[in-house]
Write an enzyme that holds these catalytic residues in place. Structure first.
Site, short mmCIF file in Angstrom:
data_model
loop_
_atom_site.label_atom_id
_atom_site.label_comp_id
_atom_site.label_asym_id
_atom_site.label_seq_id
_atom_site.Cartn_x
_atom_site.Cartn_y
_atom_site.Cartn_z
N ARG A 412 0.86 -1.19 0.00
CA ARG A 412 0.00 0.00 0.00
C ARG A 412 0.90 1.24 0.00
O ARG A 412 1.57 1.51 0.99
CB ARG A 412 -0.90 0.00 1.23
N ARG A 448 0.69 -1.43 -5.23
CA ARG A 448 -0.56 -0.77 -5.63
C ARG A 448 -0.31 0.73 -5.77
O ARG A 448 0.23 1.36 -4.86
CB ARG A 448 -1.65 -1.02 -4.58
N GLU A 546 -12.12 -4.82 -7.32
CA GLU A 546 -12.82 -4.44 -6.09
C GLU A 546 -14.12 -3.69 -6.36
O GLU A 546 -14.86 -3.38 -5.41
CB GLU A 546 -11.91 -3.58 -5.20
N ASN A 569 -12.01 -6.88 0.68
CA ASN A 569 -12.56 -5.93 1.66
C ASN A 569 -13.51 -4.94 0.98
O ASN A 569 -14.67 -4.78 1.37
CB ASN A 569 -11.44 -5.16 2.36
N ARG A 580 -18.17 -0.74 5.13
CA ARG A 580 -17.46 -1.67 6.02
C ARG A 580 -16.98 -1.02 7.30
O ARG A 580 -16.50 -1.71 8.21
CB ARG A 580 -16.29 -2.35 5.30
N CYS A 617 -5.89 -10.26 -2.40
CA CYS A 617 -5.13 -9.53 -1.39
C CYS A 617 -6.02 -8.98 -0.27
O CYS A 617 -5.57 -8.19 0.56
CB CYS A 617 -4.34 -8.38 -2.03
#
Length: 659
Positions: A412, A448, A546, A569, A580, A617
């Site tokens: 990240r 990323r 995502e 996620n 979330r 991931c």
């Protein structure tokens, strides 16, 4: 119309009182603002109100404009002057059931009764493991400025005194960095703190306040609070962690100015549980870590430097307890569950026996799992499943290597941008990515690209106010609109690719054109580096799956990229249309929901059909109960927190044994 008052709310406008204050303000038609230290924010915004960081006994001003301004002022001033404000809804907050008739999960910091009469607190599970030991309360006194205005002739001397103090803190940190006893991970953390201490943003802000007549200590406290606020965003752990670092550095400068030493951790007993409202990474990195049985803090989260240090040294930790950490000030003993985020005050015999069993079982499990550190998991058909690590900083490399990570499945890059008070240079980024590539060569390192939005802003990028930042200008959308920032990162990645197996992943992709536009920029950067004679190499370009859009166009995307990595996620929250970070809809954020699992399977099929690598991931990648399902879908790479790696390898090898 406005009126000033001194805040009497106990502990100030922290989460619960702030929420109540906003609810009260929204009951009036008038526009209402709360003003502190010259900064005005809307009193009808919980986020802005909490970022104002209003403390008990501070002076604030309430400003109202509208038909019911007088009534609004009276009600809001009355609330601020009430020491019990925000506590009157405590019973409601601890209601045993929600609207659906389900048992409500205790909120962080709540204190429901635990078996045996012990008090159980709940915080953030920051470092896994169990511990029981004597409580070691570490609550250094708060630092306060002199609160007087300097005379004109005093200002120059005060600035000199401040600069000397900053130099002393930097020298102290340089000395620590030179010690062989400091681990590589801890050295990286101290170096980051040293960077903050030397940054012009903090020192410049403080000097400006001193020139305005503030004493140096008051100036540092205010400057640190101001800079920390730039790193802060509600419900964002990365920015909160950086704010803690700024405050820690500010405290060290203040101590030097006051000629004081901080309360030492040198005398902590063997196996003790360290209890603190907040502890700077600088203090923890220098503490006798082998003697610490566990860490409990009011501040901090899973990505704070406290958590990173605790994980790298195998110390269980529960952070983010908030004001409830004060209940531990007088505790004799503490039981700590770093897996679930539970802390039990003065546990009874039954609880002690329970934890002793957990500690023994965890030790046996760790011992049994260590054999998988060097294992390369293969299926019966010979396919290798790569088990990689998710990390956000160079300080986490050591933990990933110790766990046996087969590379990095998600680096990240946000933290690299967030931890500095300015946008990182191309050289700084290139050095970071190169260090990663070298550390894990020949394994791949998937970086990323900047995944940032209005919910977690960074210095140097102006984000618009958005009703829903999670659906707004973020990730690849922001990067393509800001090629000046994006190209700097792409150039750094091309330079780093010379040193190892760098792969690059684009976040929040929802349209094929985003991939194609990125390729154009990559080609431009490659041509520029070649013309400049700068060493560089190509890298594989992939996308993070995502968004529901990415799932639905996965067959077409697979023809454009070298790999997929499924981010469970965000994919889960977008498919289920459930934030979330919102506890009231937490039950909807379930990766095993048929809709989410179907999206994962659709993505895997598209990738396999196109012959590209499909990985994962998200946190689900480390779940032993789901690994077999994901592998059968066609995933050949799973990336997770380092603590889950050996367990995941074991699960894959069990699949191979079953044939």
């Amino acid at each position: 119309m406005e009126r000033s008052t001194i805040v009497r709310v106990h502990e100030g406008l922290h989460a619960r009182p702030a929420t109540r204050f906003v609810k009260l303000a929204k009951g009036f038609e008038s526009d209402v603002e709360l003003i502190k230290d010259g900064k005005a924010v809307s009193a009808k915004s919980s986020v802005k109100l909490m970022l104002l960081a209003v403390k008990e006994n501070q002076e604030v001003t309430v400003r109202a404009n509208g038909a019911d301004a007088i009534e609004a002022l009276e009600a809001l001033i009355g609330y601020l002057e009430n020491p019990r404000a925000g506590l009157d809804d405590e019973a409601e907050a601890q209601s045993p059931a929600n609207d659906a008739g389900q048992e409500a999960a205790p909120a962080p910091g709540s204190v429901p009764a635990a078996p045996g009469g012990a008090n159980r607190l709940r915080g953030v599970a920051a470092s896994e493991g169990f511990a029981v030991g004597p409580a070691f309360a570490h609550f250094p006194p708060d630092i306060a400025g002199q609160g007087r205005m300097l005379r004109a002739e005093e200002i120059k001397g005060e600035i000199d005194r401040f600069r000397t103090a900053v130099g002393a803190v930097q020298a102290r940190m340089d000395h620590a960095l030179a010690q062989d006893s400091l681990s590589a991970g801890d050295r990286g953390i101290v170096a980051a703190l040293r960077d903050i201490a030397a940054d012009d943003s903090l020192t410049g802000e403080a000097e400006g306040l001193i020139k305005g007549g503030n004493d140096a200590v008051s100036a540092v406290i205010t400057a640190a609070s101001t800079i920390a606020a730039e790193f802060s965003a509600v419900d964002d752990h990365y920015l909160n962690a950086r704010a803690d670092d700024v405050h820690a550095v500010g405290r060290q400068i203040c101590l030097v100015l006051l000629g004081q030493d901080d309360v030492s951790l040198e005398n902590i007993p063997e196996g003790a549980i360290l209890i603190a409202d907040d502890i700077g990474a600088w203090d923890l990195a220098r503490a006798p870590l082998k003697r610490i049985g566990g860490v409990v803090c009011g501040h901090g989260g899973a990505t704070s430097h406290i958590a990173i240090i605790a994980r790298s040294h195998g110390i269980p930790a529960v952070l983010g307890l908030g004001d409830q950490v004060n209940a531990l000030r007088t505790a004799r003993d503490v039981a700590l569950d770093g897996n679930a985020g539970h802390v039990i005050i003065d546990p009874d015999e039954a609880t002690r026996a329970d934890f002793a069993g957990r500690i023994e079982a965890a030790a046996k499990e760790r011992a049994g799992l260590t054999v998988f550190k060097t294992v390369t998991p293969k299926l019966a058909d010979g396919r290798i499943i790569e088990v990689a690590a998710n990390i956000g900083s160079l300080e986490e490399i050591e933990a990933a290597q110790e766990a046996g990570a087969m590379g990095i499945g998600l680096f990240r890059t946000e933290l690299l941008f967030m931890r500095h008070m300015h946008l990182p240079s191309e050289d700084m980024q290139a050095e970071t990515y190169a260090a990663l590539a070298k550390a894990f060569a020949p394994y791949p390192v998937i970086v990323r690209t900047l995944d940032i939005g209005g919910d977690k802003p960074i210095a140097g990028i102006e984000f618009p106010d958005e009703e829903n930042p999670f659906l707004g200008w973020r990730g690849i959308r922001m990067c393509l609109d800001r090629p000046d920032i994006f190209k700097r990162q792409l150039r750094a990645l091309l330079r780093a690719a010379v040193h190892g197996n760098i792969k690059v992943m684009l976040p929040m992709v929802s349209d094929i054109s985003e991939v194609r536009q990125t390729r154009v920029l990559v080609d431009e950067c490659t041509a520029e580096l070649k013309a400049e004679g700068v060493p560089h190499a190509s890298f594989d370009l992939g996308v993070m799956i995502e968004t529901p859009a990415a799932v639905l166009i996965a067959p077409a995307l697979a023809k454009e990229v070298a790999f997929f990595s499924i981010g469970t996620n965000d994919l889960t929250q977008y498919i289920m249309a459930a934030d979330r970070l919102n506890p009231t809809v937490a039950k909807l954020n379930d990766v095993t929901n048929p809709a989410v699992m179907s999206a994962i399977e659709m993505t895997a099929k598209a990738g396999v059909a196109a012959g590209i690598m499909v990985g994962m991931c998200g946190e689900a990648a480390g779940r032993p109960d789901l690994i077999a399902t994901f592998v059968k879908m066609g995933l050949t790479e799973l990336s997770m927190s380092p603590a889950s790696i050996q367990r995941a390898k074991k699960a894959i090898m069990a699949m191979a044994a079953e044939g």
